[in-house]
Design a protein around this motif. Structure first.
Motif, PDB file in Angstrom:
ATOM      1  N   ALA A  16       0.827  -1.210   0.000  1.00  0.00           N
ATOM      2  CA  ALA A  16       0.000   0.000   0.000  1.00  0.00           C
ATOM      3  C   ALA A  16       0.863   1.262   0.000  1.00  0.00           C
ATOM      4  CB  ALA A  16      -0.939   0.008   1.208  1.00  0.00           C
ATOM      5  N   GLY A  17       2.044   1.197   0.591  1.00  0.00           N
ATOM      6  CA  GLY A  17       2.970   2.317   0.565  1.00  0.00           C
ATOM      7  C   GLY A  17       2.684   3.430   1.548  1.00  0.00           C
ATOM      8  N   MET A  18       1.772   3.217   2.474  1.00  0.00           N
ATOM      9  CA  MET A  18       1.432   4.267   3.434  1.00  0.00           C
ATOM     10  C   MET A  18       2.626   4.634   4.320  1.00  0.00           C
ATOM     11  SD  MET A  18      -1.475   5.143   2.513  1.00  0.00           S
ATOM     12  CE  MET A  18      -1.752   6.348   3.786  1.00  0.00           C
ATOM     13  N   PHE A  34       6.795  -3.572  -2.577  1.00  0.00           N
ATOM     14  CA  PHE A  34       6.616  -3.860  -1.160  1.00  0.00           C
ATOM     15  C   PHE A  34       7.517  -2.966  -0.316  1.00  0.00           C
ATOM     16  CE2 PHE A  34       5.388  -7.794  -3.324  1.00  0.00           C
ATOM     17  CZ  PHE A  34       4.082  -7.873  -2.874  1.00  0.00           C
ATOM     18  N   SER A  35       7.027  -2.616   0.847  1.00  0.00           N
ATOM     19  CA  SER A  35       7.747  -1.687   1.713  1.00  0.00           C
ATOM     20  C   SER A  35       8.923  -2.337   2.408  1.00  0.00           C
ATOM     21  CB  SER A  35       6.792  -1.110   2.761  1.00  0.00           C
ATOM     22  OG  SER A  35       5.799  -0.350   2.117  1.00  0.00           O
ATOM     23  N   GLU A  36       9.928  -1.526   2.680  1.00  0.00           N
ATOM     24  CA  GLU A  36      11.085  -1.962   3.441  1.00  0.00           C
ATOM     25  C   GLU A  36      11.684  -0.750   4.143  1.00  0.00           C
ATOM     26  OE1 GLU A  36      13.516  -3.854   0.497  1.00  0.00           O
ATOM     27  OE2 GLU A  36      14.220  -1.965  -0.326  1.00  0.00           O
ATOM     28  N   VAL A  37      12.424  -1.033   5.202  1.00  0.00           N
ATOM     29  CA  VAL A  37      13.089   0.022   5.948  1.00  0.00           C
ATOM     30  C   VAL A  37      14.397   0.348   5.238  1.00  0.00           C
ATOM     31  CG1 VAL A  37      14.067   0.669   8.182  1.00  0.00           C
ATOM     32  CG2 VAL A  37      12.060  -0.808   8.096  1.00  0.00           C
ATOM     33  N   LEU A  38      14.666   1.627   5.074  1.00  0.00           N
ATOM     34  CA  LEU A  38      15.915   2.034   4.439  1.00  0.00           C
ATOM     35  C   LEU A  38      17.114   1.573   5.272  1.00  0.00           C
ATOM     36  CD1 LEU A  38      14.894   5.631   3.406  1.00  0.00           C
ATOM     37  CD2 LEU A  38      15.518   3.785   1.840  1.00  0.00           C
TER      38      LEU A  38
END
Length: 69
Positions: A16-18, A34-38
């Protein structure tokens, strides 16, 4: 003293990218969306003002804060 880390559950993430919209200097989205922590940002999560909001914004609860220790 315990450190606070932010994590993204890759199995739960729906892209979702929120989190990336809420705290773009902590989160990103990979090539599949998909989201990930930098890199290097997970351990500093407790100090970032928008990380708790990013946790709340995730529609599937894939983003969480964890206390090490």
């Amino acid at each position: 003293m315990s450190a606070v880390r932010v994590e993204v559950d890759q199995e739960r993430c729906v892209g979702a990218g929120m989190c990336a919209l809420t705290a773009p200097d902590v989160f990103t989205q990979d090539d599949d969306g998909f989201s990930e922590v930098l890199p290097g940002r997970a351990e500093a999560a407790g100090e970032h003002p928008l990380v708790k909001e990013a946790v709340r914004a995730c529609p599937v609860g894939a983003v969480s804060l964890r206390t090490d220790g």
